[in-house]
Write an enzyme that holds these catalytic residues in place. Structure first.
Site: not given
Ligand code: SAH
Length: 478
Positions: A71, A77, A80, A163, A286, A315, A336, A394, A421
């Site tokens: 790019c 930017c 990246c 992009c 994702q 999560y 969630e 997660d 992450c």
């Molecule tokens: N496991 C899923 C999402 C992961 S991202 C996947 O792989 O697609 C993290 C997620 O946590 C998001 O959807 C966000 O809205 C949620 N989140 C953030 N804080 C939170 C909390 N305190 N309790 C529960 N969920 C939460």
């Protein structure tokens, strides 16, 4: 060194944000856009006592890892950070980042890490991998609407509809929207004045289904001549959902709190590893479906389900991991905080005919303790929830609340699978769990963000098998 001083530096290390690090007479300089192995002329832009930040002026001898970026805006930017680094070197950098964090913050032994860490999983085609893009709108100096990406660490928009990370169809959509804005005099939002209408556009693409979503974020309640915009966009092959999300707040948060359908349906669908998902504009999904499949496969492998297990998926977003797990477990409970995502999760379970899964709306740190009841009032059902075999987490970048980790450790699942992450908060949380009866068994990084500095990691923790003697000594008998 002083501000504006020019120096020649050999880049010998790489920082967490992908910046080059080198020394001039013992003084450390951080140089954005410089790569390990570069010899470069740099100019100091900020000088502290022991270290400073410098701008890359000229490369004298390029690093062997330096490649021609795809790019033209790769350097300016903010999207990246390391496009000028060979992909192999990017992967090495990320693997090291995970290792360093686990060592420094997590306190894990280097030899142990070497034993438990799997090779990082990269992409064969590390471009055009993103299924989601959010482009800000702005106005150029001639008063014309533009859209593109923010320059690194600023809100200055670099106009670019092409992009290298997003899907190619994005360009056509963006050009259509810009042409519409010009013809119908629809103004881009201006952060400084709070005036103007179009703030951002969110584009999503289902890699498996080829369905396209457009969601316009507007500083108002409607879009003038929306029917004409819709008419144009609806002609693009694959267009499935055109919506807008009102956001009149003066905030950095991109999306509004709700959205309205202008055309088609309010969601697109996609499928990963044979499970179909419904994705609405406000739900987390994702961004790299090719790597996500590898990531989830790893999480599933680490969970080691035999069919009889009770699992919590904290999560859980729209239930992506939960549904993967449910196919091999007895029962999965997802938690969630975003209500719309939970609705999507339930719908996803229904559409896939998966019945052994239940979703709760709320913060993981509130919901989980509710089901961890030591007292005898617990029903059989709650007993199962209070003593799961596996817990998967997660969390977003900030990691888990300590109170949640405490409950997890008290529940004593056989295995904890931590998908992260952010290796720094991952390391912090693993340390906590490993001080409370767990041991680190596996670390697997998957590169979800080629050309960027982020990395996704899955870790497996197993419950330590204590003998009574150690239990008593540590006071963990109750
Ligand atoms: N496991 C899923 C999402 C992961 S991202 C996947 O792989 O697609 C993290 C997620 O946590 C998001 O959807 C966000 O809205 C949620 N989140 C953030 N804080 C939170 C909390 N305190 N309790 C529960 N969920 C939460």
């Amino acid at each position: 060194m002083q501000k504006d001083e020019v120096a020649i530096v050999k880049i010998e290390d790489i920082g967490v944000d992908g910046e080059g690090i080198g020394k001039v007479d013992g003084y450390t300089l951080f140089v954005k856009d410089a790569i390990i192995g570069d010899e470069a002329e740099v100019k100091v832009i900020k000088a502290k006592k022991n270290y400073g930040y410098a701008r890359l002026m000229r490369i004298i001898t390029p690093s062997e890892y330096r490649v021609e970026p795809k790019c033209a805006y790769a350097r300016q930017c903010g999207g990246c950070q390391i496009q000028e680094m060979s992909y192999e070197r990017q992967l090495e950098f990320k693997a090291k980042k995970v290792r360093d964090n686990l060592e420094r913050i997590g306190g894990f032994d280097a030899t142990l890490l070497e034993c438990v860490t799997e090779p990082i999983v990269g992409m064969d085609e590390p471009f055009h991998y993103r299924n989601k893009a959010q482009f800000p709108f702005g106005t150029d100096k001639d008063g014309q609407p533009i859209c593109g990406f923010y320059a690194g660490r600023t809100h200055h928009i670099i106009a670019n509809t092409d992009c290298a990370l997003g899907v190619e169809i994005n360009q056509e959509i963006l050009e259509q929207i810009l042409a519409f804005m010009k013809e119908y005099h629809v103004q881009a939002y201006d952060e400084k004045t709070g005036r103007g209408l179009l703030r951002h556009v969110l584009l999503r693409y289902g890699f498996a289904t080829k369905e396209i979503m457009v969601c316009l974020v507007v500083n108002g309640k409607k879009i003038p001549h929306a029917e004409e915009l819709v008419r144009r966009l609806a002609q693009i092959e694959g267009m499935t959902s055109i919506t807008f999300s009102p956001n009149t707040k003066r905030t950095n948060v991109i999306m509004g709190e709700s959205f309205e359908v202008l055309w088609g349906q309010g969601y697109i669908t996609d499928s990963i590893g044979g499970v179909n998902y419904r994705i609405s504009p406000l739900s987390f999904y994702q961004v790299n479906p090719v790597q996500t499949e590898k990531l989830y496969a790893k999480a599933l492998e680490y969970a080691d389900l035999q069919g009889g297990e009770t699992v919590w998926d904290l999560y859980c977003g729209i239930g992506t991991i939960s549904l993967f797990l449910a196919r091999e477990a007895k029962m999965v409970y997802g938690v969630e905080v975003v209500e719309q995502a939970v609705k999507d999760a339930r719908e996803n379970a229904r559409q896939n005919g998966i019945e052994n899964v239940e979703f709760y709306t709320g913060r993981a740190e509130d919901v989980l303790p509710r089901y961890y009841k030591k007292d005898a009032r617990a029903t059989w059902d709650d007993m199962g929830k209070a003593h799961p075999d596996v817990i998967v987490v997660d969390p977003p970048r900030k990691g888990c609340e300590e109170s949640l980790l405490e409950t997890m450790a008290q529940m004593q699942p056989e295995r904890i699978v931590y998908v992260s992450c952010n290796p720094a908060t991952l390391a912090r949380d693993l340390k906590y769990l490993c001080e409370r009866g767990y041991e680190l068994k596996k670390v697997g990084a998957v590169d979800q963000f080629p050309m960027g500095v982020h990395v996704e990691v899955v870790c497996l923790l197993s419950k330590l098998k204590f003998d009574k003697h150690i239990d008593v000594e540590l006071g963990w008998t109750n």
